[in-house]
Scaffold this motif. Sequence first.
Motif: not given
Length: 42
Positions: A19-20, A23, A26
């Motif tokens: 997830r990190k 992110r 992105t």
Amino acid sequence: MQKILQTDDITDNQVLRKRKRKRTETANSENANSALEKAQVS
């Protein structure tokens, strides 16, 4: 039982890292897009 809990911890850590990373990717692409837009406006 202890082994199962350890495996869950490892899995959670891997999910958090993914997830990190996502992110960060992105955010990087958004920064690149805004830089491109600023360059086109100028």
